[in-house]
Motif scaffolding. Structure first.
Motif, PDB file in Angstrom:
ATOM      1  N   SER B 175     -22.558  -6.710   5.744  1.00  0.00           N
ATOM      2  CA  SER B 175     -21.247  -6.944   6.360  1.00  0.00           C
ATOM      3  C   SER B 175     -20.681  -8.324   6.090  1.00  0.00           C
ATOM      4  O   SER B 175     -19.570  -8.605   6.489  1.00  0.00           O
ATOM      5  CB  SER B 175     -21.323  -6.712   7.865  1.00  0.00           C
ATOM      6  N   TYR B 176     -21.411  -9.203   5.405  1.00  0.00           N
ATOM      7  CA  TYR B 176     -20.865 -10.526   5.118  1.00  0.00           C
ATOM      8  C   TYR B 176     -21.549 -11.047   3.883  1.00  0.00           C
ATOM      9  O   TYR B 176     -22.765 -10.945   3.755  1.00  0.00           O
ATOM     10  CB  TYR B 176     -21.123 -11.434   6.321  1.00  0.00           C
ATOM     11  N   GLY B 177     -20.781 -11.619   2.961  1.00  0.00           N
ATOM     12  CA  GLY B 177     -21.365 -12.056   1.697  1.00  0.00           C
ATOM     13  C   GLY B 177     -22.371 -13.166   1.858  1.00  0.00           C
ATOM     14  O   GLY B 177     -23.385 -13.228   1.178  1.00  0.00           O
ATOM     15  N   PHE B 178     -22.083 -14.070   2.795  1.00  0.00           N
ATOM     16  CA  PHE B 178     -22.917 -15.261   2.952  1.00  0.00           C
ATOM     17  C   PHE B 178     -24.332 -14.932   3.352  1.00  0.00           C
ATOM     18  O   PHE B 178     -25.289 -15.563   2.925  1.00  0.00           O
ATOM     19  CB  PHE B 178     -22.251 -16.127   4.022  1.00  0.00           C
ATOM     20  N   CYS B 179     -24.508 -13.901   4.209  1.00  0.00           N
ATOM     21  CA  CYS B 179     -25.833 -13.659   4.758  1.00  0.00           C
ATOM     22  C   CYS B 179     -26.638 -12.711   3.900  1.00  0.00           C
ATOM     23  O   CYS B 179     -27.798 -12.467   4.200  1.00  0.00           O
ATOM     24  CB  CYS B 179     -25.731 -13.097   6.159  1.00  0.00           C
ATOM     25  N   THR B 180     -26.044 -12.164   2.818  1.00  0.00           N
ATOM     26  CA  THR B 180     -26.771 -11.188   2.019  1.00  0.00           C
ATOM     27  C   THR B 180     -28.036 -11.807   1.451  1.00  0.00           C
ATOM     28  O   THR B 180     -29.134 -11.296   1.632  1.00  0.00           O
ATOM     29  CB  THR B 180     -25.895 -10.687   0.862  1.00  0.00           C
ATOM     30  N   ILE B 181     -27.876 -12.938   0.757  1.00  0.00           N
ATOM     31  CA  ILE B 181     -29.049 -13.488   0.072  1.00  0.00           C
ATOM     32  C   ILE B 181     -30.073 -14.032   1.056  1.00  0.00           C
ATOM     33  O   ILE B 181     -31.281 -13.872   0.845  1.00  0.00           O
ATOM     34  CB  ILE B 181     -28.603 -14.553  -0.965  1.00  0.00           C
ATOM     35  N   VAL B 196     -40.125 -19.158  -7.208  1.00  0.00           N
ATOM     36  CA  VAL B 196     -39.669 -20.264  -8.045  1.00  0.00           C
ATOM     37  C   VAL B 196     -38.152 -20.227  -8.018  1.00  0.00           C
ATOM     38  O   VAL B 196     -37.550 -19.181  -8.263  1.00  0.00           O
ATOM     39  CB  VAL B 196     -40.172 -20.090  -9.491  1.00  0.00           C
ATOM     40  N   ALA B 197     -37.517 -21.317  -7.672  1.00  0.00           N
ATOM     41  CA  ALA B 197     -36.060 -21.310  -7.554  1.00  0.00           C
ATOM     42  C   ALA B 197     -35.475 -22.510  -8.270  1.00  0.00           C
ATOM     43  O   ALA B 197     -36.123 -23.546  -8.407  1.00  0.00           O
ATOM     44  CB  ALA B 197     -35.656 -21.339  -6.088  1.00  0.00           C
ATOM     45  N   ASP B 198     -34.216 -22.368  -8.685  1.00  0.00           N
ATOM     46  CA  ASP B 198     -33.508 -23.476  -9.309  1.00  0.00           C
ATOM     47  C   ASP B 198     -33.165 -24.494  -8.228  1.00  0.00           C
ATOM     48  O   ASP B 198     -32.851 -24.133  -7.107  1.00  0.00           O
ATOM     49  CB  ASP B 198     -32.234 -22.923  -9.938  1.00  0.00           C
ATOM     50  N   GLU B 199     -33.200 -25.781  -8.564  1.00  0.00           N
ATOM     51  CA  GLU B 199     -32.955 -26.778  -7.525  1.00  0.00           C
ATOM     52  C   GLU B 199     -31.487 -26.835  -7.124  1.00  0.00           C
ATOM     53  O   GLU B 199     -31.149 -27.410  -6.105  1.00  0.00           O
ATOM     54  CB  GLU B 199     -33.400 -28.161  -7.997  1.00  0.00           C
ATOM     55  N   GLY B 200     -30.604 -26.208  -7.903  1.00  0.00           N
ATOM     56  CA  GLY B 200     -29.184 -26.280  -7.584  1.00  0.00           C
ATOM     57  C   GLY B 200     -28.654 -25.069  -6.829  1.00  0.00           C
ATOM     58  O   GLY B 200     -27.447 -24.865  -6.768  1.00  0.00           O
ATOM     59  N   VAL B 201     -29.525 -24.262  -6.247  1.00  0.00           N
ATOM     60  CA  VAL B 201     -29.039 -23.071  -5.542  1.00  0.00           C
ATOM     61  C   VAL B 201     -28.309 -23.493  -4.278  1.00  0.00           C
ATOM     62  O   VAL B 201     -28.583 -24.548  -3.712  1.00  0.00           O
ATOM     63  CB  VAL B 201     -30.189 -22.108  -5.174  1.00  0.00           C
ATOM     64  N   HIS B 202     -27.399 -22.654  -3.816  1.00  0.00           N
ATOM     65  CA  HIS B 202     -26.587 -23.050  -2.662  1.00  0.00           C
ATOM     66  C   HIS B 202     -27.334 -22.843  -1.353  1.00  0.00           C
ATOM     67  O   HIS B 202     -28.436 -22.298  -1.329  1.00  0.00           O
ATOM     68  CB  HIS B 202     -25.240 -22.335  -2.666  1.00  0.00           C
ATOM     69  N   TRP B 203     -26.715 -23.267  -0.243  1.00  0.00           N
ATOM     70  CA  TRP B 203     -27.430 -23.357   1.022  1.00  0.00           C
ATOM     71  C   TRP B 203     -27.967 -22.022   1.505  1.00  0.00           C
ATOM     72  O   TRP B 203     -29.063 -21.957   2.074  1.00  0.00           O
ATOM     73  CB  TRP B 203     -26.524 -23.946   2.109  1.00  0.00           C
ATOM     74  N   ALA B 204     -27.223 -20.948   1.281  1.00  0.00           N
ATOM     75  CA  ALA B 204     -27.695 -19.662   1.807  1.00  0.00           C
ATOM     76  C   ALA B 204     -29.026 -19.292   1.158  1.00  0.00           C
ATOM     77  O   ALA B 204     -29.934 -18.766   1.811  1.00  0.00           O
ATOM     78  CB  ALA B 204     -26.662 -18.572   1.555  1.00  0.00           C
ATOM     79  N   VAL B 205     -29.165 -19.573  -0.144  1.00  0.00           N
ATOM     80  CA  VAL B 205     -30.433 -19.285  -0.811  1.00  0.00           C
ATOM     81  C   VAL B 205     -31.537 -20.175  -0.245  1.00  0.00           C
ATOM     82  O   VAL B 205     -32.642 -19.718   0.032  1.00  0.00           O
ATOM     83  CB  VAL B 205     -30.300 -19.511  -2.333  1.00  0.00           C
TER      84      VAL B 205
END
Lengths: 489, 479
Positions: B175-181, B196-205
């Motif tokens: 129901s909301y794009g922000f909370c999907t990830i 393993v994640a990229d250091e530039g991922v946004h806050w939701a990730v």
């Protein structure tokens, strides 16, 4: 509080025991039959290891048709439930084109704004044509429209706080606000039955989390005294700040929170309070202003009030109302304000119109009538159910009433039998409730008429006799009572 | 005298030795018990008794009620928001019309580069008409979670449509794009797993990674060598690879820098080391690829190789909500384990109709993608010689990212400079562009800058005006 009779507890445990044994037996045979088939994971670890999804595979899938029923109309007091069929014993369900008109006792439609409304819908359509479906932008970039600022002022006025801020979704409001308010070195004390979004927000914040017994102000005081005296774990430094999180109405119990006692305790120990009014804003109180109005608590005593627009206002989104400094701080730091798409303008307009109706600012008294109707409906329904001998939880004036089922087999029986008689009921089991305390949950709406409620009572009573959930003795029906019920229009 | 004492001692000694050696007359297990054995048994019993006794600790006195009262009175909490309010809040512009390529702010017509309206669907008549029909039929909200009568036929149709468009078997609608990830990651990865994640991922990730409680390794932004090194390190350290789930989380177009992830290389590495990939396509869904299917189509990677794709629909599709697709097992798992799917009300039905309308438009008009790409290329060329700012985003990214050529040293002064530039551009030239915003909770280390969101519905004069005004203001600011 739930009083579980011994015999019921024993039979429930026995039922679950049988289900688990059967589940394990089937797993065992499945392992033998699949041993010959090649494993196609090729070195990847499986998504579910071991018994992580045992409950899902062996218990939930058997009664999957009781959950997730699709509808094809607005979730008003009567709606169309789509029929589904399954060819493989409920593992997969397929839609059909046929629908059945059923009485809706499951949707969160407390004031009846779920369907098209004569005042709200034309204005929503107008705002849709003016502002389009979405702003495609965050609030701080280019996503703030005049509607958003108007609604924030209206919410602050409605709730009784100096300022408010909006978010696009209630779940995100809790998950993204709590980390902005408190971090490492702080303490969160939350009610044991708090909603999943609060638990997630508390976990994501990095603060220490402690739980106090549901609605128990003396236990809260005990926990507070112990925590303040001992300080942070291991280092014993004093806590930076402490927040107590409670809800207005607990959605699985239908109980109101004991707000005056808890606020008194919090004021005495100088801790901050956070009240989640997702189910109570707009639904309880003389003018719909929530539990504070109902229980006589001054809104200035609560530091942060949170709520959602999904239930009573028929829209989507959430809000936080607090003092101007806190709101400014949140607008600067809260990730949901800085990074998430702003609320869709038609949804904002729906809330503005719904609030105006409730406040009476649309020029009619529909709002007051709706509020009186839901109060009357809830109290009537609850008292009638209790007279029939059902075990109903919740307090008076609360529009949510859970009926205890306990036994796992009664869950699908009750749900399916009610659907046959065209009443749509919501049943809840583990993991939303404790394992032994499965229940059916009824949400009353202001859109239900007296005839609707009487029909619902008849069906529930019949099905309750069939399934055997009238755990308490039935009150003897006085002969003139039945006519009295039918005379009230 | 001395001899008298000596005699007494000698007599005592004789008595004791005779008592020790004297047979007591008891015979246990065929061994005659002598007196000394009794004494030794007694000694052993004393030793055992002492060993079993707990060592003496000073008794723990719990705090008395009075002491607790005093501590509670003394404790002073920090204020709830300890902000230095010297920096005044910059109010965002208030829109008075739809957020299309032109928007009205303060009564003036302004060219809008702040909305991620990539396909120009804001204000599209067909979409609005289908929404009106939906509003009249279903009302606004859905009033219930997916499991409790909040599933409408529109949702199921939308899921099927999206799945067909992308080419995956099934899709789950949030129901909301922000909370999907940040709900998908904890549903699949738990404590003990590796991400393993990229250091530039946004806050939701980042929040999703925190909530999952897994072990997280970050690699340098879009740097494949750094990624490979981390993979090698991890694979050599895992003892039971069949039991530890491993994921790599990347964004297709990073919203913090406008870079595009090199999917071919990532897929090659993940297959070698047996990781599953979670790809966030919020800004590339409907943008990249010949028909807008996203990064996989653009890079020529078959869909089966991508395990989980998530996207927010608030960008190219000009609606709200989120989606997550994958194999049937992946989607079914989410419907029962993902908290933002289960414990929250479902997407309002009119937004689902808008999503269906957007997909129909995209399938009927694939030329809109070529127009978008032409616009991006044109604007990049125009912005190539702005003083003091350099474009760092990928040539195909619809988010054009300009960072400062020389940073002033602190994030705060950088932000002030950038804010003054955007304010001037808006007031004097009526063009709306935005700076990157960074929350204090955000751990992303990438530099701040200016962002322009290019849309397919921007005309050439809009792009020329934007570039010209930015050049003028920047020349003054950096002179």
């Amino acid at each position: 509080m739930v009083r579980l009779p011994y015999l019921t507890a024993l039979t429930t445990l026995l039922s679950y025991g049988i289900l688990f044994v059967f589940g394990h037996l089937r797993d065992f045979f499945r392992k033998i039959f699949d041993w010959s088939k090649s494993n196609n994971l090729q070195g990847y670890a499986p998504i579910c290891l071991g018994y992580e999804d045992f409950y899902t595979r062996r218990l939930y899938l058997r009664i999957q048709d009781c959950f997730g029923r699709p509808i094809s109309s607005a979730p008003d007091s009567w709606f169309d439930v789509v029929e589904r069929y399954s060819n493989d014993n409920n593992k997969t369900l397929h839609r059909t084109e046929k629908t059945t008109k059923c009485l809706n006792l499951g949707s969160y439609n407390y004031l009846g704004f779920a369907a098209a409304d004569e005042y709200c819908t034309p204005r929503v359509i107008e705002s849709l044509k003016q502002y389009s479906v979405s702003t495609c932008s965050t609030r701080v970039d280019g996503g703030t429209t005049k509607l958003h600022t108007e609604l924030e002022e209206l919410v602050a006025r409605f709730v009784g706080k100096p300022a408010a801020v909006l978010f696009g979704m209630g779940y995100v409001t809790n998950s993204a606000i709590i980390p902005a308010l408190i971090g490492k070195g702080g303490l969160i004390i939350s009610d044991s039955l708090n909603h999943n979004s609060i638990v997630n927000g508390a976990r994501g914040s990095g603060a220490t989390v402690r739980v106090f017994q549901h609605n128990n102000a003396p236990h809260l005081e005990e926990v507070l005294r112990e925590q303040i005296a001992h300080g942070q774990p291991r280092t014993h430094r004093p806590w930076k700040k402490i927040i107590v999180i409670i809800e207005g109405i607990y959605s699985m119990e239908g109980e109101l929170c004991k707000l005056p006692e808890i606020i008194a305790v919090c004021k005495k120990y100088k801790v901050y309070t956070y009240l989640d009014e997702a189910h109570s804003i707009g639904a309880v109180g003389q003018t719909g202003r929530g539990v504070c109005e109902l229980l006589g608590v001054d809104t200035a005593d609560i530091d942060i009030m949170m709520g959602t627009f999904t239930k009573s206002f028929g829209s989507c989104g959430g809000y936080i109302a607090a003092s101007k400094e806190i709101i400014q701080h949140l607008k600067r730091t809260c990730p949901a304000h800085l990074y998430a798409t702003s609320m869709s303008p038609p949804a904002v307009q729906q809330v503005i119109s719904a609030m105006k109706v409730i406040l009476g600012e649309d020029g009619t008294n529909r709002g007051a009538k709706k509020l009186a109707q839901i109060r009357e409906n809830s109290n009537f329904f609850r008292s009638e159910l209790q007279k029939m001998g059902f075990e109903v939880l919740g307090d008076n004036d609360s529009p949510i009433m859970p009926i205890m089922l306990y036994n796992p087999a009664k869950i699908p029986a009750f749900s399916r039998e009610c659907l046959h008689q065209n009443v749509a009921i919501v049943t809840v089991a583990f993991p939303a409730t404790p394992l032994l305390l499965a229940r059916a949950r009824i949400c009353i709406s202001a859109a239900h008429s007296r005839e609707d409620l009487i029909k619902a009572l008849e069906v529930i009573s019949k099905v309750g006799d069939l399934v055997g959930i009238k755990y308490f003795p039935v009150e003897p029906v006085k002969p003139n009572k039945v006519e009295h019920l039918k005379k009230i229009e | 005298m001395a001899s008298g004492i000596m005699d007494v001692i000698a007599n005592a000694l004789n008595l004791i030795t005779s008592a020790f050696d004297a047979p007591t007359g008891a015979i246990i297990f065929g061994v005659p018990i002598d007196g000394h054995l009794m004494f030794e048994a007694l000694l052993v019993m004393v030793i055992v008794f002492q060993l079993t006794k707990k060592s003496h600790k000073p008794p723990k006195k719990p705090l008395t009620e009075k002491e607790i009262d005093e501590l509670c009175d003394e404790w002073v909490p920090e204020p709830l928001t300890s902000d230095s309010t010297e920096e005044t809040m910059i109010e965002p512009p208030t829109l008075e019309s739809a957020a299309g390529p032109h928007v009205i702010v303060d009564g003036k017509d302004v060219v809008n580069f702040a909305s991620a309206n990539y396909l120009g669907l804001v204000g599209n008549k067909n979409v609005i008409d289908s929404c009106v029909g939906s509003l009249e039929k279903y009302g606004v909200g859905s009033c219930g979670p997916r499991t409790f009568y909040g599933t409408m036929d529109v949702h199921l149709d939308c899921e099927a449509r999206i799945a067909k468009f992308i080419g995956m078997p099934d899709c789950a609608l949030y129901s909301y794009g922000f909370c999907t990830i940040f709900s998908v990651i904890p549903a699949f990865s738990k404590k003990g797993d590796i991400i393993v994640a990229d250091e530039g991922v946004h806050w939701a990730v980042q929040n999703g990674l925190d909530l999952s409680r897994s072990t997280v390794f970050y690699f340098k932004h879009n740097d494949m060598k750094s990624l490979e090194a981390i993979f090698e390190k991890i694979t050599s350290r895992i003892k039971e690879p069949e039991k530890v789930r491993r994921y790599i989380v990347v964004e297709a177009i990073y919203q913090n820098s406008g870079q595009i992830a090199p999917l071919n290389e990532i897929v090659r590495l993940k297959e070698k080391h047996k990781f599953r990939i979670i790809l966030d396509e919020s800004h590339s869904f409907g943008v990249l690829g010949n028909s807008g299917r996203g990064l996989a189509e653009y890079c020529g990677v078959p869909n089966e190789k991508i395990d989980i794709i998530t996207a927010g629909m608030g960008n190219a599709l000009a609606t709200d909500g989120g989606l997550c697709t994958g194999s049937v097992g992946v989607v079914n798992h989410q419907r029962l384990m993902s908290s933002a799917y289960l414990f929250t009300a479902s997407l309002p039905p009119y937004l689902a109709s808008a999503a269906i309308g957007a997909l129909e438009y995209l399938e009927a008009n694939p030329s809109v993608l070529t127009k978008l790409r032409a616009n991006i290329a044109f604007l990049l060329k125009e912005l190539s010689d702005v003083s003091g700012l350099a474009t760092v985003s990928h040539p195909l990214s619809p988010i054009i990212f300009l960072k400062l050529k020389k940073s002033t040293g602190s994030n705060k002064t950088d932000m002030h400079l950038l804010d003054s530039i955007t304010n001037q551009v808006l007031k004097e030239h009526s063009v709306l562009i935005v700076t990157t915003k960074r929350s204090s909770l955000d751990k992303c280390p990438l530099p701040l800058g200016l962002r322009l969101f290019v849309s397919a519905s921007h005309s050439e004069s809009d792009l020329v005006k934007a570039a010209a005004s930015l050049k003028k203001v920047a020349a003054v600011a950096f002179s």
